[in-house]
Enzyme design. Structure first.
Site, PDB file in Angstrom:
ATOM      1  N   HIS A  34       0.849  -1.190   0.000  1.00 49.55           N
ATOM      2  CA  HIS A  34       0.000   0.000   0.000  1.00 49.55           C
ATOM      3  C   HIS A  34       0.882   1.235   0.000  1.00 49.55           C
ATOM      4  CE1 HIS A  34      -2.890   3.007   1.104  1.00 49.55           C
ATOM      5  NE2 HIS A  34      -2.346   3.198   2.294  1.00 49.55           N
ATOM      6  N   GLU A  54       1.431   0.011 -22.361  1.00 53.21           N
ATOM      7  CA  GLU A  54       1.753  -1.242 -21.660  1.00 53.21           C
ATOM      8  C   GLU A  54       0.700  -1.615 -20.617  1.00 53.21           C
ATOM      9  OE1 GLU A  54       5.037  -0.217 -18.324  1.00 53.21           O
ATOM     10  OE2 GLU A  54       4.629   1.206 -19.924  1.00 53.21           O
ATOM     11  N   HIS A  75       1.032   5.793  -1.264  1.00 51.09           N
ATOM     12  CA  HIS A  75       0.273   7.030  -1.495  1.00 51.09           C
ATOM     13  C   HIS A  75       0.799   7.768  -2.725  1.00 51.09           C
ATOM     14  CE1 HIS A  75      -0.668   7.294   3.165  1.00 51.09           C
ATOM     15  NE2 HIS A  75      -1.244   6.266   2.582  1.00 51.09           N
TER      16      HIS A  75
HETATM   17  O1  2HA Z   1       0.503   3.349   7.408  1.00 52.83           O
HETATM   18  O2  2HA Z   1      -0.808   4.553   4.937  1.00 52.83           O
HETATM   19  O3  2HA Z   1      -3.297   3.790   5.405  1.00 52.83           O
HETATM   20  C1  2HA Z   1      -0.136   4.558   7.175  1.00 52.83           C
HETATM   21  C2  2HA Z   1      -1.122   4.408   6.098  1.00 52.83           C
HETATM   22  C3  2HA Z   1      -2.488   4.048   6.494  1.00 52.83           C
HETATM   23 ZN    ZN Z   2      -2.371   4.843   3.562  1.00 45.50          ZN
END
Ligand code: 2HA
Ligand code: ZN
Length: 274
Positions: free
Chosen positions: A140, A170, A142
């Site tokens: 995950h 691509e 950002h």
């Molecule tokens: O770890 O990104 O979604 C911090 C984050 C929570």
């Molecule tokens: Zn996050």
């Protein structure tokens, strides 16, 4: 010989550094978990300490009983991982019921696994089942352009998959199944974990509106590459949108079909138009 000479540790730490260098991990943003193979867990085990006590996760996955994960720590910064992995990462063992973890290595100055561990854990369960055990990485981050897209596009799987496929040639080859989209939700809880899991049954990536991107993969290269490819396409999309020029041409649906045919991938048909 130290635990940091073991290839899986090196690969994990390198991925954290690469994510930081891409500007995807401001402050404590983002988290990474990796499900160890039996051989890797065995190789790492001489470095394990007497385990801490079991911590119930509030979620349960029987297909992850007895597994080991490397995880980033809650509140820890990707920026700091390669300076002191032992303080910012941990290895956790899952109990036989598949509902609790205990720390066997790392977080030497205290702490617990990422606040998104329940999300990661449930997504590992779904992706392990969906890929016949192949999937090992949940990541995950950002990335700014993916997040920007969630302000200007309808929050549907189809709208995002099409916009991304059309933004770089691509893309339909790298994620022919498309991407899922989770509407804005409070992070860290069971609700966002369940919403993401539902999408990860059919996608290997899910956009979190106004928050970031969740990807999965069998290894570090594939998962990082998927994050990178989606964010690059999102950057192109947002550059075009903010150029002030009208869009004169794009990759049309028949072009997408031609790519799929020549590269031997199957695009999600319901996202294509005539
Ligand atoms: O770890 O990104 O979604 C911090 C984050 C929570
Ligand atoms: Zn996050």
């Amino acid at each position: 010989m130290s635990i940091f000479d073991i290839p899986v540790m090196q690969g994990y730490i390198r991925m954290c550094r690469d994510g930081w260098e891409q500007n995807w991990h401001e402050r404590n943003g983002g988290n990474l978990t990796y499900r160890l193979t039996e051989a890797e867990a065995k190789q790492l085990s001489p470095y394990f300490r007497t385990p801490g006590s079991w911590v119930n996760m509030g979620v349960k996955a029987e297909n992850l009983a007895g597994e080991y994960f490397i995880a980033t720590g809650s509140g820890k910064y990707f920026r700091n991982v390669d300076l002191a992995p032992q303080d910012n990462l941990c290895i956790v063992e899952i109990n036989e019921a598949g509902d609790s973890y205990r720390i066997v290595w790392g977080l030497e100055k205290g702490g617990r696994p990422t606040s998104e561990f329940p999300s990661h854990f449930m997504n590992h369960s779904v992706r392990k089942a969906a890929t016949g055990g192949e999937n090992r990485v949940i990541y995950h981050a950002h990335p700014a352009n993916v997040i920007a897209m969630t302000y200007v596009l309808p929050l549907t799987d189809k709208a995002f998959s099409r916009a991304l496929w059309q933004s770089a040639t691509e893309c339909p080859v790298v994620f022919p199944g498309g991407v899922g989209v989770v509407k804005w939700m409070v992070p860290g809880g069971a609700d966002i974990a369940l919403a993401t899991c539902k999408l990860m049954e059919k996608y290997d990536a899910a956009v979190w509106a106004h928050h970031g991107l969740f990807v999965s993969g069998p290894d570090f290269d594939t998962a990082f590459g998927l994050m990178h490819t989606i964010e690059k396409a999102a950057q192109i999309y947002m550059l075009v949108q903010s150029s002030g020029k009208p869009v004169l041409q794009t990759i049309f649906d028949d072009d997408l079909r031609a790519i799929a045919r020549d590269f031997g991938v199957t695009l999600r048909e319901e996202f294509l138009e005539k």
